[in-house]
Design an enzyme around this catalytic site. Structure first.
Site, mmCIF file in Angstrom:
data_model
loop_
_atom_site.group_PDB
_atom_site.id
_atom_site.type_symbol
_atom_site.label_atom_id
_atom_site.label_comp_id
_atom_site.label_asym_id
_atom_site.label_seq_id
_atom_site.Cartn_x
_atom_site.Cartn_y
_atom_site.Cartn_z
ATOM 1 C CB SER A 185 -47.059 43.437 9.443
ATOM 2 O OG SER A 185 -45.679 43.363 9.168
ATOM 3 C CE LYS B 113 -44.549 41.579 11.895
ATOM 4 N NZ LYS B 113 -44.894 40.144 11.808
ATOM 5 C CG LEU B 114 -42.916 49.998 14.003
ATOM 6 C CD1 LEU B 114 -42.011 51.080 14.589
ATOM 7 C CD2 LEU B 114 -43.885 50.592 12.987
ATOM 8 C CE LYS B 115 -42.425 42.299 8.386
ATOM 9 N NZ LYS B 115 -42.069 40.925 8.768
ATOM 10 C CG ASP C 226 -40.956 40.376 12.013
ATOM 11 O OD1 ASP C 226 -39.892 39.756 12.238
ATOM 12 O OD2 ASP C 226 -41.879 39.919 11.288
ATOM 13 C CG ASN D 83 -38.922 39.247 8.637
ATOM 14 O OD1 ASN D 83 -39.492 40.335 8.590
ATOM 15 N ND2 ASN D 83 -39.586 38.109 8.698
ATOM 16 C CD GLU E 158 -42.711 38.371 14.004
ATOM 17 O OE1 GLU E 158 -43.354 39.416 14.243
ATOM 18 O OE2 GLU E 158 -43.003 37.600 13.076
ATOM 19 C CG ASP F 129 -42.194 34.436 11.668
ATOM 20 O OD1 ASP F 129 -42.440 33.313 11.219
ATOM 21 O OD2 ASP F 129 -42.478 35.486 11.027
ATOM 22 C CE LYS G 222 -45.482 34.768 9.620
ATOM 23 N NZ LYS G 222 -44.244 35.207 8.953
ATOM 24 N N GLY H 87 -48.975 36.318 9.696
ATOM 25 C CA GLY H 87 -49.585 36.415 8.373
ATOM 26 C C GLY H 87 -48.523 36.341 7.304
#
Ligand code: OSB
Ligand code: MG
Length: 368
Positions: A135, A161-163, A189, A191, A214, A239, A263, A291
């Site tokens: 990540s 995985k790119l934020k 992702d 968030n 995500e 997530d 998770k 994670g």
């Protein structure tokens, strides 16, 4: 098994580099560790609550408080304790799944050590190594991001995985595709950083052939994710929204996701995580292991979980050196893009006493 005492430790470990997400920047990982002492064996668990309630409502100080004030007294009243009795005994307390998961893992580890059974076998693992992704946080510039991604690919990670967040999405994805090509397994992702009205903007990610996006929207917005899935071709993975097996079943039924990030901390423990795996498998929904910047304790258990058959996508199970210069257990080292599933009883690792002492900021011993 009789639980005789619990040691709670708050640790603080510097990260090798700041980790920026749409919800904040982490430079150190603060976490709660649980050591369960029983009449048969000792076990370790790691809490994944972060210092601040930004990923979810949980945070480190709340975790210490709820474990001490509510969870342990409830467990002290359970006869013949084993891990399967933990969730039912704690069910009446709303939420606090990360704290429940940490306590359950410590008791599960103790139980499995007493029986001589590895966690992977107990959970139903079918592999002895797992594919690892990484990540990658939000960076100050695209060149910086490309350097970071290039370094991880050189180390062998099989998935990036790119934020992302508004203002850092299409351009970094395009730049990574242009530099490293179409064969790299790539996902993003958010968030929860976007709103329903961003659907057309997010659809601009579709041409980049991402494995998934995500958690683009708010954790409570299942309907919004279902609507977004009608607009985007990129598969939606949840997530934050998936807090239980029931939430997973509902999200799948609603069409809110076609992939699930599991998770264990977020869902109340490894036993609930296995249920989610089973629900997803029954619905042909691929899962992968998320994670939370775990130390070797949580990482060992995550790797065991990721070895279950339904985990068909690489997880955020990176090597210890992606996070820490020195881990509190034997480090997990990536080889050919994979990590080995621990083979010893329980989670298969224990913290090194000196390494642990060096990062401990507080210890509380609770006799039951
Ligand atoms: O959303 O997956 C997430 C880290 C902390 C909190 C939330 C997330 C993450 C990560 C890092 O993406 C995963 C890892 O490498 O541990
Ligand atoms: Mg995530």
């Amino acid at each position: 098994m009789k639980l005789t005492g619990i040691e709670l430790r708050v640790i603080e470990m510097p990260l090798v580099s700041p980790f920026r997400t749409s919800f904040g920047v982490e430079t150190t990982r603060e976490a709660v560790l649980v050591r369960a002492v029983t009449d048969e064996a000792e076990g370790w668990g790691e809490g994944v609550a972060m210092s601040d309630p930004l990923y979810s409502s949980e945070y480190v100080e709340a975790s210490v408080d709820v474990i001490t004030r509510f969870l342990l007294p409830a467990l002290a009243r359970v006869d013949d304790l084993d891990a399967s009795k933990v969730a039912p005994a704690l069910e009446k307390f709303k939420g606090h799944r990360m704290s429940k998961a940490a306590v359950e893992l410590a008791i599960l580890d103790a139980e499995l050590r007493a029986k001589g059974v590895p966690l992977s076998r107990e959970l139903g693992a079918v592999r002895d190594r797992v594919d690892c992704g990484v990540s990658v946080g939000i960076m100050d510039s695209i060149p910086e991001l490309l350097d970071a991604v290039g370094g991880y690919l050189d180390e062998g990670y099989v998935r990036i995985k790119l934020k992302i967040e508004p203002g850092w999405d299409v351009d970094p994805v395009r730049a990574v595709r242009e530099r490293f090509g179409d064969d790299v397994l790539l996902q993003v992702d958010a968030n929860t950083a976007y709103r329903r009205g961003d659907a057309r903007h997010l659809a601009r990610l579709d041409p980049f052939d991402l494995l998934l996006i995500e958690q683009p929207l708010d954790e409570e917005d299942l309907l919004g994710h279902a609507q977004l899935a009608e607009v985007m071709t990129t598969p939606i993975c949840l997530d934050e929204s998936i807090v239980s097996a029931r939430a997973a079943a509902d999200a799948i039924a609603l069409g809110a996701c076609s992939i699930v990030n599991i998770k264990p901390g977020r869902v109340g423990g490894y036993l609930e995580a296995r249920k989610i795996h089973d629900v997803c498998a029954a619905n042909d929904i691929p899962v992968w292991c998320g994670g939370m910047l775990e130390t070797g304790i949580g990482r060992a258990a995550n790797v065991a979980l990721a070895a279950l058959p339904g985990f068909t996508l690489p997880g955020d199970t990176s090597g210890s050196n992606r996070y820490y210069t020195s881990d509190i257990t034997e480090p997990f080292v990536i080889e050919n893009g994979t990590l080995p599933v621990p083979t010893g009883p329980g989670i298969g690792v224990v913290p090194d006493a000196d390494a642990l002492a060096a990062v401990t900021t507080r210890t509380e011993w609770i006799t039951l």
